[in-house]
Design an enzyme around this catalytic site. Structure first.
Site, PDB file in Angstrom:
ATOM      1  N   ASP A  80      -6.664  -5.401   1.036  1.00 27.15           N
ATOM      2  CA  ASP A  80      -7.776  -5.322   1.988  1.00 27.15           C
ATOM      3  C   ASP A  80      -7.685  -4.019   2.775  1.00 27.15           C
ATOM      4  O   ASP A  80      -6.631  -3.371   2.817  1.00 27.15           O
ATOM      5  CB  ASP A  80      -7.765  -6.525   2.941  1.00 27.15           C
ATOM      6  N   ASP A  82      -3.771   3.474   2.618  1.00 27.58           N
ATOM      7  CA  ASP A  82      -3.468   2.202   3.263  1.00 27.58           C
ATOM      8  C   ASP A  82      -4.309   1.086   2.659  1.00 27.58           C
ATOM      9  O   ASP A  82      -5.371   0.774   3.161  1.00 27.58           O
ATOM     10  CB  ASP A  82      -3.743   2.341   4.771  1.00 27.58           C
ATOM     11  N   ASP A 128       3.934   0.929   2.749  1.00 25.80           N
ATOM     12  CA  ASP A 128       2.798   0.861   3.671  1.00 25.80           C
ATOM     13  C   ASP A 128       3.132   1.494   5.017  1.00 25.80           C
ATOM     14  O   ASP A 128       2.705   1.021   6.061  1.00 25.80           O
ATOM     15  CB  ASP A 128       2.384  -0.600   3.860  1.00 25.80           C
ATOM     16  N   GLU A 144      -4.050  -8.434   5.266  1.00 27.39           N
ATOM     17  CA  GLU A 144      -3.043  -7.765   6.089  1.00 27.39           C
ATOM     18  C   GLU A 144      -3.644  -7.151   7.336  1.00 27.39           C
ATOM     19  O   GLU A 144      -3.042  -7.180   8.418  1.00 27.39           O
ATOM     20  CB  GLU A 144      -2.338  -6.686   5.254  1.00 27.39           C
ATOM     21  N   GLU A 145      -4.817  -6.578   7.210  1.00 20.73           N
ATOM     22  CA  GLU A 145      -5.405  -5.817   8.314  1.00 20.73           C
ATOM     23  C   GLU A 145      -5.925  -6.690   9.450  1.00 20.73           C
ATOM     24  O   GLU A 145      -6.078  -6.212  10.572  1.00 20.73           O
ATOM     25  CB  GLU A 145      -6.541  -4.921   7.797  1.00 20.73           C
TER      26      GLU A 145
END
Length: 461
Positions: free
Chosen positions: A85, A114, A174, A148-149
């Site tokens: 994501d 990212d 990351d 994740e974001e």
């Protein structure tokens, strides 16, 4: 067998796969049936798993929350964690954020750094090892999350609800090189207050707490137009990012433009919310409620990146100073809300940070709560995992003076019991994660590929 030379033969394929991954807009959206984070993240997860399957690996999708790609059958597991994501693209790109265009040797696109680009690189490192006939002693498991974001529900589902086994050791590409051995605690702070007598005044800006607020629209009564227009030129003078104004009917519209950056590095951006409140301080505001909000910014935030004005300016030796970032602001129908991203040192307890900040804003009549945070991560510099990855980085780059670093960012290294972040940003790459024109210089892939194949090969022995 020279793995470092062999892996470079895959570079063209790596670039093509990166482009296909970037073309999938995987920003979280409203959930759909069987797609908890919307269409985009599910499509991106499918792309990675399908690519892994085409390479001959075993793959599994876990309810579109997460997935994994397996190489080998060892009892121990080397985990490679990353996410598919991305944060919202924002505005002002020179190249379309999901077109994956190449210009002047740079591949542009949201997620190229990212985190799609680094994960594609690691996947091809796995393929190169497989094609070379290498049989790892550990099972190599690439674990892909789709949230994740914006919340880590993917890892909660994978390791929590499904109780998938923890890797024996793990890394996530990351962050930045060399090795990230410490990650600050993350405490989202939500500040709010209900106002009366603030009709005709509103603010709205920001897309995510972990991104510097890039744009804010403010609406005020048109009675302020003359003073605003008189004072704006001097305020904007010499600034790269400015505030504009216009009148529509009985409403004065102010548009504050800033520069986005990752919330853990707010000093790399320009906060549109802070800028707007700094300007409004110069205006003879009549409404007490609006003066109250301006005072909150002036007394508790200013352009302070380290929380001193909130009373939380903590720091320590392993991880440095606390940072704060205003990510979102809204004022609608008298309801004021401010979302602040706070990253605190590894030796400072989260409760101490939150309690101190809460008491600080309570003195001005504001409420504060913290939810969805994460504790810090700290792995000693002499740990086997840290030392092994540091040696690989030094050998390949020649940067023998490099030392493990601490960051404010939060990576999937926190989701495992024995993990660190390792790359992928090199010291001479521009850090434009969460910013417009996110890009990768394609020549950097030569180093990425060499580092990651050596890391995966050595850790899976």
């Amino acid at each position: 067998m020279n793995l470092q030379e062999m892996i470079l033969n895959y570079k063209d394929d790596v670039v093509k796969s990166m482009q296909e991954a970037i073309k999938i807009k995987s920003v979280e959206e409203a959930p759909l049936q069987g797609k908890p984070f919307g269409e985009g993240p599910a499509a991106a997860l499918k792309y990675f798993l399908d690519l892994g399957k085409e390479m001959g690996f075993e793959v599994e999708n876990f309810d579109n929350y997460a997935g994994h790609i397996d190489f080998g059958t060892g009892e121990e597991i080397l985990g490679i964690l990353g996410h598919v994501d991305v944060v919202p693209e924002g505005e002002g790109w020179d190249y379309a954020p999901y077109a994956a265009e190449i210009a002047d040797g740079k591949l542009y696109g949201r997620g190229i750094l990212d985190n799609k680009g680094p994960m594609i690189t690691c996947l091809y490192a796995m393929k190169a090892m497989k094609d070379a006939g290498i049989v790892p002693n550990k099972k190599i498991r690439m674990i892909l999350g789709a949230n994740e974001e914006t919340g880590w529900k993917c890892m909660d589902h994978y390791f929590g609800e499904l109780k998938m086994p923890q890797p024996t050791l793990a890394f996530t590409p990351d962050s930045s090189f060399p090795v990230t051995h410490a990650e600050k605690g993350i405490s989202p702070l939500y500040i709010s207050k209900k106002f009366e007598g603030i009709d005709g005044i509103s603010f709205k800006g920001g897309t995510a707490l972990n991104s510097v607020c890039e744009f804010v629209e403010g609406r005020l009564p048109a009675k302020y137009a003359t003073e605003v227009e008189a004072k704006l030129p001097a305020f904007n003078e010499g600034k790269e990012f400015t505030i504009s104004s216009r009148v529509e009917g009985d409403t004065l519209i102010l548009e504050s433009q800033g520069k986005s950056a990752h919330g853990s590095k707010p000093f790399l951006g320009y906060n549109a919310a802070n800028a707007l409140m700094l300007f409004l301080k110069e205006i003879a505001i009549e409404e007490e409620a609006l003066k109250d909000i301006i005072n909150l910014f002036d007394s508790k935030f200013k352009t302070d990146y380290h929380g001193e004005s909130l009373g939380i300016g903590f720091e320590d030796e392993p991880s440095g100073k606390l940072t704060i970032n205003i990510g979102k602001i809204s004022l609608e129908n008298g309801e004021f809300n401010l979302g602040v991203d706070c990253r605190h040192p590894v030796t400072v307890e989260t409760e101490k940070v939150v309690t101190t900040a809460k008491e600080s804003v309570a003195a001005l009549g504001y409420d504060l709560e913290s939810k969805g945070g994460m504790g810090p991560l700290y792995v000693p510099k002499d740990d086997f995992l840290v030392e092994t990855l540091m040696n690989i980085y030094r050998d390949i780059t020649g940067d023998v003076e490099a030392q493990p670093v601490a960051i404010g960012g939060g990576t999937y290294a926190r989701a495992v019991t024995n993990g660190v972040a390792f790359g992928a940003l090199l010291h001479d790459q521009e850090d434009n994660m969460h910013q417009k024109n996110e890009y990768l210089e394609i020549e950097k892939l030569d180093i990425w590929l060499k580092i990651y194949i050596e890391a995966i090969y050595n850790l899976s022995k």
